[in-house]
Design an enzyme around this catalytic site. Structure first.
Site, PDB file in Angstrom:
ATOM      1  N   ASP A  30     -32.992   4.572  13.659  1.00 47.36           N
ATOM      2  CA  ASP A  30     -33.277   4.268  12.253  1.00 47.36           C
ATOM      3  C   ASP A  30     -33.259   5.579  11.483  1.00 47.36           C
ATOM      4  O   ASP A  30     -33.559   6.640  12.035  1.00 47.36           O
ATOM      5  CB  ASP A  30     -34.652   3.592  12.115  1.00 47.36           C
ATOM      6  CG  ASP A  30     -34.799   2.847  10.793  1.00 47.36           C
ATOM      7  OD1 ASP A  30     -34.773   1.603  10.810  1.00 47.36           O
ATOM      8  OD2 ASP A  30     -34.919   3.517   9.735  1.00 47.36           O
ATOM      9  N   LYS A  35     -40.880   5.754  10.694  1.00 48.60           N
ATOM     10  CA  LYS A  35     -40.789   4.514  11.474  1.00 48.60           C
ATOM     11  C   LYS A  35     -40.491   4.838  12.940  1.00 48.60           C
ATOM     12  O   LYS A  35     -41.106   4.292  13.855  1.00 48.60           O
ATOM     13  CB  LYS A  35     -39.653   3.672  10.885  1.00 48.60           C
ATOM     14  CG  LYS A  35     -39.747   2.218  11.179  1.00 48.60           C
ATOM     15  CD  LYS A  35     -38.634   1.463  10.480  1.00 48.60           C
ATOM     16  CE  LYS A  35     -39.001   1.037   9.081  1.00 48.60           C
ATOM     17  NZ  LYS A  35     -37.894   0.346   8.405  1.00 48.60           N
ATOM     18  N   GLU A 148     -29.735 -14.097  13.734  1.00 43.70           N
ATOM     19  CA  GLU A 148     -31.114 -14.094  14.206  1.00 43.70           C
ATOM     20  C   GLU A 148     -31.906 -15.093  13.376  1.00 43.70           C
ATOM     21  O   GLU A 148     -31.748 -15.151  12.164  1.00 43.70           O
ATOM     22  CB  GLU A 148     -31.651 -12.668  13.987  1.00 43.70           C
ATOM     23  CG  GLU A 148     -33.048 -12.456  14.418  1.00 43.70           C
ATOM     24  CD  GLU A 148     -33.235 -12.795  15.879  1.00 43.70           C
ATOM     25  OE1 GLU A 148     -32.588 -12.168  16.715  1.00 43.70           O
ATOM     26  OE2 GLU A 148     -34.028 -13.725  16.158  1.00 43.70           O
ATOM     27  N   PHE A 149     -32.760 -15.860  14.034  1.00 40.96           N
ATOM     28  CA  PHE A 149     -33.514 -16.891  13.302  1.00 40.96           C
ATOM     29  C   PHE A 149     -35.018 -16.649  13.344  1.00 40.96           C
ATOM     30  O   PHE A 149     -35.799 -17.558  13.122  1.00 40.96           O
ATOM     31  CB  PHE A 149     -33.200 -18.276  13.890  1.00 40.96           C
ATOM     32  CG  PHE A 149     -31.730 -18.587  13.912  1.00 40.96           C
ATOM     33  CD1 PHE A 149     -31.092 -19.046  12.760  1.00 40.96           C
ATOM     34  CD2 PHE A 149     -30.971 -18.389  15.045  1.00 40.96           C
ATOM     35  CE1 PHE A 149     -29.727 -19.317  12.766  1.00 40.96           C
ATOM     36  CE2 PHE A 149     -29.604 -18.650  15.067  1.00 40.96           C
ATOM     37  CZ  PHE A 149     -28.985 -19.121  13.923  1.00 40.96           C
ATOM     38  N   GLU A 152     -41.102 -14.176  10.634  1.00 43.54           N
ATOM     39  CA  GLU A 152     -42.147 -13.162  10.671  1.00 43.54           C
ATOM     40  C   GLU A 152     -43.444 -13.860  11.080  1.00 43.54           C
ATOM     41  O   GLU A 152     -43.671 -15.020  10.755  1.00 43.54           O
ATOM     42  CB  GLU A 152     -42.271 -12.473   9.318  1.00 43.54           C
ATOM     43  CG  GLU A 152     -41.073 -11.569   9.081  1.00 43.54           C
ATOM     44  CD  GLU A 152     -41.089 -10.887   7.722  1.00 43.54           C
ATOM     45  OE1 GLU A 152     -42.177 -10.668   7.172  1.00 43.54           O
ATOM     46  OE2 GLU A 152     -40.005 -10.589   7.218  1.00 43.54           O
ATOM     47  N   ASN A 212     -31.171 -21.440   6.665  1.00 37.54           N
ATOM     48  CA  ASN A 212     -32.159 -21.010   5.668  1.00 37.54           C
ATOM     49  C   ASN A 212     -32.077 -21.850   4.385  1.00 37.54           C
ATOM     50  O   ASN A 212     -33.092 -22.113   3.747  1.00 37.54           O
ATOM     51  CB  ASN A 212     -31.991 -19.519   5.356  1.00 37.54           C
ATOM     52  CG  ASN A 212     -32.728 -18.655   6.382  1.00 37.54           C
ATOM     53  OD1 ASN A 212     -33.435 -19.181   7.244  1.00 37.54           O
ATOM     54  ND2 ASN A 212     -32.568 -17.353   6.288  1.00 37.54           N
ATOM     55  N   ALA A 256     -46.524 -28.547   0.753  1.00 39.78           N
ATOM     56  CA  ALA A 256     -46.360 -28.264  -0.671  1.00 39.78           C
ATOM     57  C   ALA A 256     -47.351 -27.186  -1.089  1.00 39.78           C
ATOM     58  O   ALA A 256     -48.430 -27.065  -0.517  1.00 39.78           O
ATOM     59  CB  ALA A 256     -46.608 -29.542  -1.469  1.00 39.78           C
ATOM     60  N   GLY A 257     -46.971 -26.412  -2.081  1.00 38.46           N
ATOM     61  CA  GLY A 257     -47.853 -25.360  -2.556  1.00 38.46           C
ATOM     62  C   GLY A 257     -47.084 -24.404  -3.436  1.00 38.46           C
ATOM     63  O   GLY A 257     -46.225 -24.819  -4.223  1.00 38.46           O
ATOM     64  N   CYS A 264     -36.075 -13.252   3.246  1.00 40.99           N
ATOM     65  CA  CYS A 264     -34.909 -14.038   3.679  1.00 40.99           C
ATOM     66  C   CYS A 264     -34.577 -15.196   2.746  1.00 40.99           C
ATOM     67  O   CYS A 264     -33.540 -15.187   2.089  1.00 40.99           O
ATOM     68  CB  CYS A 264     -35.127 -14.566   5.095  1.00 40.99           C
ATOM     69  SG  CYS A 264     -35.100 -13.265   6.328  1.00 40.99           S
TER      70      CYS A 264
HETATM   71  C1  UDX Z   1     -37.327 -17.574   7.535  1.00 41.87           C
HETATM   72  C2  UDX Z   1     -36.721 -18.561   8.537  1.00 41.87           C
HETATM   73  O1  UDX Z   1     -37.722 -19.520   8.922  1.00 41.87           O
HETATM   74  C3  UDX Z   1     -36.191 -17.835   9.752  1.00 41.87           C
HETATM   75  O2  UDX Z   1     -35.583 -18.739  10.635  1.00 41.87           O
HETATM   76  C4  UDX Z   1     -35.192 -16.791   9.292  1.00 41.87           C
HETATM   77  O3  UDX Z   1     -34.727 -16.041  10.393  1.00 41.87           O
HETATM   78  C5  UDX Z   1     -35.814 -15.859   8.256  1.00 41.87           C
HETATM   79  O4  UDX Z   1     -36.354 -16.610   7.184  1.00 41.87           O
HETATM   80  P1  UDX Z   1     -39.633 -16.226   7.348  1.00 41.87           P
HETATM   81  O5  UDX Z   1     -39.085 -15.664   6.083  1.00 41.87           O
HETATM   82  O6  UDX Z   1     -40.303 -15.317   8.324  1.00 41.87           O
HETATM   83  O7  UDX Z   1     -38.457 -16.955   8.176  1.00 41.87           O
HETATM   84  O8  UDX Z   1     -40.710 -17.322   6.949  1.00 41.87           O
HETATM   85  P2  UDX Z   1     -40.879 -18.911   7.017  1.00 41.87           P
HETATM   86  O9  UDX Z   1     -41.884 -19.241   8.040  1.00 41.87           O
HETATM   87  O10 UDX Z   1     -39.583 -19.606   7.098  1.00 41.87           O
HETATM   88  O11 UDX Z   1     -41.531 -19.180   5.585  1.00 41.87           O
HETATM   89  C6  UDX Z   1     -40.820 -18.872   4.389  1.00 41.87           C
HETATM   90  C7  UDX Z   1     -41.644 -19.147   3.171  1.00 41.87           C
HETATM   91  O12 UDX Z   1     -41.783 -20.549   2.980  1.00 41.87           O
HETATM   92  C8  UDX Z   1     -43.055 -18.593   3.190  1.00 41.87           C
HETATM   93  O13 UDX Z   1     -43.325 -18.027   1.910  1.00 41.87           O
HETATM   94  C9  UDX Z   1     -43.912 -19.806   3.443  1.00 41.87           C
HETATM   95  O14 UDX Z   1     -45.203 -19.663   2.887  1.00 41.87           O
HETATM   96  C10 UDX Z   1     -43.128 -20.895   2.741  1.00 41.87           C
HETATM   97  N1  UDX Z   1     -43.357 -22.246   3.283  1.00 41.87           N
HETATM   98  C11 UDX Z   1     -43.042 -22.542   4.570  1.00 41.87           C
HETATM   99  C12 UDX Z   1     -43.837 -23.257   2.442  1.00 41.87           C
HETATM  100  O15 UDX Z   1     -44.104 -23.023   1.256  1.00 41.87           O
HETATM  101  N2  UDX Z   1     -44.013 -24.521   2.952  1.00 41.87           N
HETATM  102  C13 UDX Z   1     -43.728 -24.842   4.242  1.00 41.87           C
HETATM  103  O16 UDX Z   1     -43.913 -26.006   4.621  1.00 41.87           O
HETATM  104  C14 UDX Z   1     -43.227 -23.809   5.082  1.00 41.87           C
END
Ligand code: UDX
Length: 437
Positions: A30, A35, A148-149, A152, A212, A256-257, A264
Site C-alpha cells: 500500500d 497503514k 468481492e462480495f 464490512e 449491489n 426500513a429506516g 459501495c
Molecule cells: C455491501 C454489500 O452487502 C456487499 O456484498 C458488497 O461487497 C459491498 O457492499 P456493505 O457496504 O459492507 O456491503 O454493507 P451492507 O451490509 O450491505 O449494508 C449497506 C447499507 O444498507 C448500510 O448502510 C445498512 O445500514 C443499510 N441497510 C442494510 C438497510 O438500511 N436495511 C437493510 O435491511 C440492510
C-alpha cells in the site's frame, strides 16, 4: 502459492490476511506508510471484528509481509488488485485512477505466466481494456476479474467462507491457465462446497454491480413502503415481516429506516447508471435513480421528524445522535446516513452531540464542526431529543429508564426500527420511528 495484494484498505487488508490464513505466502502493498506500519505490527488500521485476531494468527506464521515497496511483488504467481474506485468528483462515474495506476505500475514487476486478478468494483468493460494493457506490457501474463462480495463488519467471515466465488477469465487458452491458478488459490474454500462460477470478463464485472443494485433496490423498496405506511397510518416493520415470510421475497435486507450508505452501494449504483448511459442502455437501469432518490429522502424525512418532535423548531435544541458509522460494527463513515443527518441538523441550528463506539475519529475528520462525545452517558445528558441513527448493539440494549434520568426530554427517534417501542413508551418516552405510526 506466492500471492501479492495491492491496496490494503477494507478489502485488501482482509483479503491479504485471509490468503495467508489459507496457507499462501502473501506480500501486501500500500502507498500509505501508516497503514503498512500498523499491519506490520499486527494491528488493524481500521475497525473490523475478527481482523485483529486473524492478523495475530497469520503474523506468527511469517506468511504475511506488508510493505510500501511495489517491487516486493516480484515472483508472486497471482497479484490481486484491491484498490478503491470511488465516485468521481465531477459526476456519477467511477474514478478509475487508482486501478489504472496500480495495474500500470504492476506491469513493471510482472513476468510471463503470472496472473493479475482485479477485485475492485469497476464499470463493465474495464477488465477487457486492462487485460490488453497487461498483455501488451508482458506477453504471457494474463488478467482475470474476481469480484468481492464482503460486507464490512463480517469481512473476515465473508472472505474465508463466501456465498460464491466468481472468476471472470479471458478467452482462449488463457482461460484454462487462469482458472487453474484461481482454483489453487481458493482450494480450501472450494473444497467445502462453495459454488464457483467461471464467466467471461464483462459478466464477472456485472455480477458485482448487479448484486449491489439488487440489494440497494430491496432496501429502497421497503423504504418506499415506509413512506406509504407513514401517510396511511400503517406499520412497515409488520409489513416487512409479513411479506418476508414469502421465500421468494425473503426477510433479509428489508429493514426500513434511514437507508443505505457506505463505500459501495451508493457509488456503485451511480457508477452503474453512468456506465449504462455510455453504453446506450441508460433506460435499463434508470430505476436506480429512483432507488437513490428514495434513499436520500429518508434522511430528509428524519430531519422533518426531528423538527416535529422538537415543537416545530430545531434551532438551539440539544440533539444527541447515536451512531456515526454507515452501519454497526464498522468505523466507516463514507456516505454515512447517520453523519449526514447529524450535519443537516447542525446546519439548521441544533446543538448536536454525536456518539459512536468506533467511528468518532473518522467522523471528526469528515465533519469537524460537529461536537463528539466518547462517553455515552455524557452524550445523552440534557438532550431534548435522542436520535438512534446506526443500530450498534449497545444502543439496542439501552435501558429506557436509565437513559430517561439523563435527558432533558424523553423523546426518542428510532431511525433504524431497532428498539422496542413498547419498552420505551412504557418508560414514558415519546417514541417515533420511520415508517410507523
Ligand atoms: C455491501 C454489500 O452487502 C456487499 O456484498 C458488497 O461487497 C459491498 O457492499 P456493505 O457496504 O459492507 O456491503 O454493507 P451492507 O451490509 O450491505 O449494508 C449497506 C447499507 O444498507 C448500510 O448502510 C445498512 O445500514 C443499510 N441497510 C442494510 C438497510 O438500511 N436495511 C437493510 O435491511 C440492510
Amino acid at each position: 502459492m506466492r500471492i501479492s495484494v495491492i491496496g490494503l484498505g477494507y478489502l485488501g487488508a482482509v483479503h491479504a490476511a485471509s490468503m495467508a490464513k489459507l496457507g499462501h505466502d502473501v506480500v501486501g502493498v500500500d502507498v500509505d506508510a501508516a497503514k503498512v506500519d500498523a499491519l506490520a505490527a499486527g494491528t488493524p488500521p481500521f475497525y473490523e471484528p475478527g481482523l485483529g485476531e486473524l492478523l495475530t494468527e497469520v503474523s506468527a506464521t511469517g506468511r504475511l509481509q506488508v510493505t510500501t515497496d511495489l517491487s516486493a511483488v516480484r515472483g508472486a504467481q497471482v497479484h490481486f488488485v484491491c484498490v478503491g474506485t470511488p465516485q468521481r468528483a465531477d459526476g456519477y462515474a467511477a474514478d478509475l485512477t487508482y486501478v489504472d495506476a496500480a495495474i500500470q505500475n504492476l506491469t513493471a514487476h510482472l513476468s510471463a505466466g503470472e496472473i493479475v486478478v482485479g477485485k475492485s468494483t469497476v464499470p463493465v468493460g474495464t477488465a477487457e481494456r486492462l487485460a490488453e494493457v497487461v498483455r501488451r506490457a508482458v506477453p504471457g501474463a494474463h488478467l482475470a476479474w474476481n469480484p468481492e462480495f464482503l460486507r464490512e463488519g463480517f469481512a473476515v467471515q465473508d472472505t474465508l467462507s463466501p456465498d460464491r466465488i466468481v472468476y471472470g477469465v479471458p478467452g482462449g487458452e488463457a482461460a484454462v491457465t487462469v482458472t487453474a491458478a484461481l482454483d489453487a488459490v481458493y482450494e480450501a474454500p472450494l473444497s467445502t462446497g462453495i459454488p464457483r462460477i467461471v464467466s467471461d470478463l464483462p459478466t464477472a464485472e456485472l455480477v458485482k454491480v448487479a448484486a449491489n443494485s439488487f440489494l440497494a433496490t430491496k432496501i429502497s423498496f421497503i423504504n418506499a413502503m415506509a413512506e406509504l405506511c407513514e401517510v396511511a397510518g400503517a406499520d412497515v416493520t409488520q409489513l416487512a415481516d409479513a411479506i418476508g415470510h414469502d421465500a421468494r421475497i425473503g426477510r433479509r435486507f428489508l429493514n426500513a429506516g434511514l437507508g443505505f450508505g457506505g463505500g459501495c452501494l451508493p457509488k456503485d449504483i451511480r457508477a452503474f447508471m453512468a456506465r449504462a448511459d455510455e453504453l446506450g442502455a441508460g433506460e435499463a437501469v434508470a430505476f436506480l435513480g429512483e432507488v437513490d432518490a428514495i434513499n436520500i429522502r429518508r434522511r430528509v424525512r428524519m430531519v422533518e421528524l426531528a423538527r416535529e418532535v422538537l415543537d416545530g423548531s430545531i434551532t438551539g435544541k440539544r440533539v444527541t445522535v447515536l451512531g456515526a458509522s454507515f452501519k454497526p460494527d464498522s468505523d466507516d463513515v463514507r456516505d454515512s446516513p447517520a453523519l449526514d443527518v447529524a450535519a443537516r441538523l447542525s446546519e439548521l441550528g441544533a446543538v448536536v452531540t454525536v456518539h459512536d463506539p468506533q467511528a468518532i475519529d473518522n467522523a471528526r475528520a469528515k465533519q469537524p464542526r460537529l461536537h463528539y462525545e466518547r462517553d455515552l452517558e455524557a452524550a445523552l445528558a440534557g438532550a431534548d431529543a435522542v436520535l438512534l441513527l446506526t443500530e450498534w448493539r449497545q444502543y439496542r440494549d439501552l435501558d429506557p429508564e436509565r437513559v430517561g434520568t439523563l435527558v432533558a426530554q424523553r423523546t426518542i427517534l428510532d431511525g433504524r426500527n431497532a428498539l422496542s417501542r413498547t419498552a420505551w413508551t412504557d418508560a414514558g418516552w415519546q417514541y417515533r420511528a420511520l415508517g410507523r405510526r
